[in-house]
Scaffold this motif. Structure first.
Motif, PDB file in Angstrom:
ATOM      1  N   SER A 114      11.632   4.729  -7.748  1.00 54.89           N
ATOM      2  CA  SER A 114      10.224   5.341  -7.448  1.00 54.89           C
ATOM      3  C   SER A 114      10.150   7.000  -7.643  1.00 54.89           C
ATOM      4  O   SER A 114       9.213   7.434  -7.582  1.00 54.89           O
ATOM      5  N   ASN A 132      13.123   1.345  -2.455  1.00 47.68           N
ATOM      6  CA  ASN A 132      12.475   2.444  -2.846  1.00 47.68           C
ATOM      7  C   ASN A 132      11.412   3.060  -2.089  1.00 47.68           C
ATOM      8  O   ASN A 132      10.983   2.236  -1.218  1.00 47.68           O
ATOM      9  N   ASN A 171       7.705   3.355  -0.582  1.00 53.21           N
ATOM     10  CA  ASN A 171       6.409   2.911  -0.374  1.00 53.21           C
ATOM     11  C   ASN A 171       5.420   3.426   0.204  1.00 53.21           C
ATOM     12  O   ASN A 171       4.218   3.091   0.389  1.00 53.21           O
ATOM     13  N   LEU A 225       5.196   3.931  -6.226  1.00 57.03           N
ATOM     14  CA  LEU A 225       5.409   3.058  -4.915  1.00 57.03           C
ATOM     15  C   LEU A 225       6.153   1.841  -5.212  1.00 57.03           C
ATOM     16  O   LEU A 225       5.772   0.977  -6.155  1.00 57.03           O
ATOM     17  N   ALA A 226       6.867   1.530  -4.417  1.00 61.21           N
ATOM     18  CA  ALA A 226       7.565   0.116  -4.782  1.00 61.21           C
ATOM     19  C   ALA A 226       6.694  -1.243  -4.650  1.00 61.21           C
ATOM     20  O   ALA A 226       6.808  -1.989  -5.465  1.00 61.21           O
ATOM     21  N   SER A 227       5.630  -0.958  -3.960  1.00 61.65           N
ATOM     22  CA  SER A 227       4.672  -2.247  -4.035  1.00 61.65           C
ATOM     23  C   SER A 227       3.938  -1.982  -5.406  1.00 61.65           C
ATOM     24  O   SER A 227       3.072  -3.176  -5.771  1.00 61.65           O
ATOM     25  N   MET A 286       9.948  -7.971   1.803  1.00 62.41           N
ATOM     26  CA  MET A 286      10.056  -6.556   1.691  1.00 62.41           C
ATOM     27  C   MET A 286      10.091  -6.308   3.194  1.00 62.41           C
ATOM     28  O   MET A 286       9.049  -6.470   3.910  1.00 62.41           O
ATOM     29  N   ARG A 311       9.754   5.341   5.247  1.00 63.56           N
ATOM     30  CA  ARG A 311       8.948   5.293   4.021  1.00 63.56           C
ATOM     31  C   ARG A 311       9.547   4.283   2.866  1.00 63.56           C
ATOM     32  O   ARG A 311       8.900   3.900   1.896  1.00 63.56           O
ATOM     33  N   TYR A 312      11.023   3.946   3.039  1.00 64.79           N
ATOM     34  CA  TYR A 312      11.483   3.210   2.106  1.00 64.79           C
ATOM     35  C   TYR A 312      11.525   1.649   2.325  1.00 64.79           C
ATOM     36  O   TYR A 312      11.604   1.372   3.659  1.00 64.79           O
ATOM     37  N   ARG A 313      11.270   1.015   1.459  1.00 63.88           N
ATOM     38  CA  ARG A 313      11.380  -0.466   1.568  1.00 63.88           C
ATOM     39  C   ARG A 313      12.397  -1.101   0.841  1.00 63.88           C
ATOM     40  O   ARG A 313      12.508  -0.700  -0.172  1.00 63.88           O
ATOM     41  N   CYS A 370      13.205  -4.352  -1.148  1.00 65.24           N
ATOM     42  CA  CYS A 370      12.228  -5.651  -1.790  1.00 65.24           C
ATOM     43  C   CYS A 370      13.399  -6.554  -2.434  1.00 65.24           C
ATOM     44  O   CYS A 370      14.387  -6.104  -3.240  1.00 65.24           O
TER      45      CYS A 370
END
Length: 156
Positions: free
Chosen positions: A77, A104, A106, A120-122, A136, A147-149, A151
């Motif tokens: 990211s 990362n 998101n 963004l991770a998404s 996720m 703010r991190y996801r 996945c």
């Protein structure tokens, strides 16, 4: 932890050269077998962690014959979109791992900033014909104010 669970596996770390030096030092201090790869044609020995500086990573990884798992922690990211696209092409087309696991951002840290740009991770360029998002979740690791996801993708 992975090394203790699967001692017959091969591990490759790709990072900036300066970070590779730090990783080499601390992994050696932990008693693990580590090699710093400076020649992209070098073969990674079993039960050894290969640390590969970014400038030779494309050639080393493309010649590596694949991977079981690709893991990334917070750096995708932080990269330019073109760099993220490059890595995902290499991962999906050359390495073809069974799993892609990453953690990362998101949520943008500075949404109005022209200088601090994040992917963004998404929005990572994961080809849905090749990989399916299985999970996720909010990262269990501290920092980032949620703010991190994390996945997990599996190969289709």
């Amino acid at each position: 932890m992975l090394h203790r669970l699967h001692q017959t596996r091969q591990y490759v770390i790709v990072d900036l050269f300066e970070t590779c030096l730090l990783q080499y030092y601390f992994l050696k201090k932990a008693g693990l077998r580590v090699t710093m790869v400076l020649d992209p044609t070098e073969v990674n020995a079993p039960d050894t962690i290969a640390i590969v500086p970014t400038p030779i990573s494309d050639a080393f990884l493309a010649a590596g014959g694949g991977a079981d798992v690709v893991f990334n922690s917070r750096s995708f990211s932080e990269m330019a979109r073109s760099t993220v696209e490059h890595y995902f092409t290499l991962i999906q087309d050359d390495l073809r791992p069974a799993y892609i696991l990453h953690e990362n951002a998101n949520i943008l840290l500075f949404p109005d900033s022209a200088r601090h740009v994040e992917v963004l991770a998404s929005a990572f360029p994961v080809d849905p014909r090749k990989y399916c998002l299985r999970q996720m979740t909010v990262s269990p690791f501290l920092g980032g104010s949620g703010r991190y996801r994390e996945c997990l993708y599996t190969r289709v």
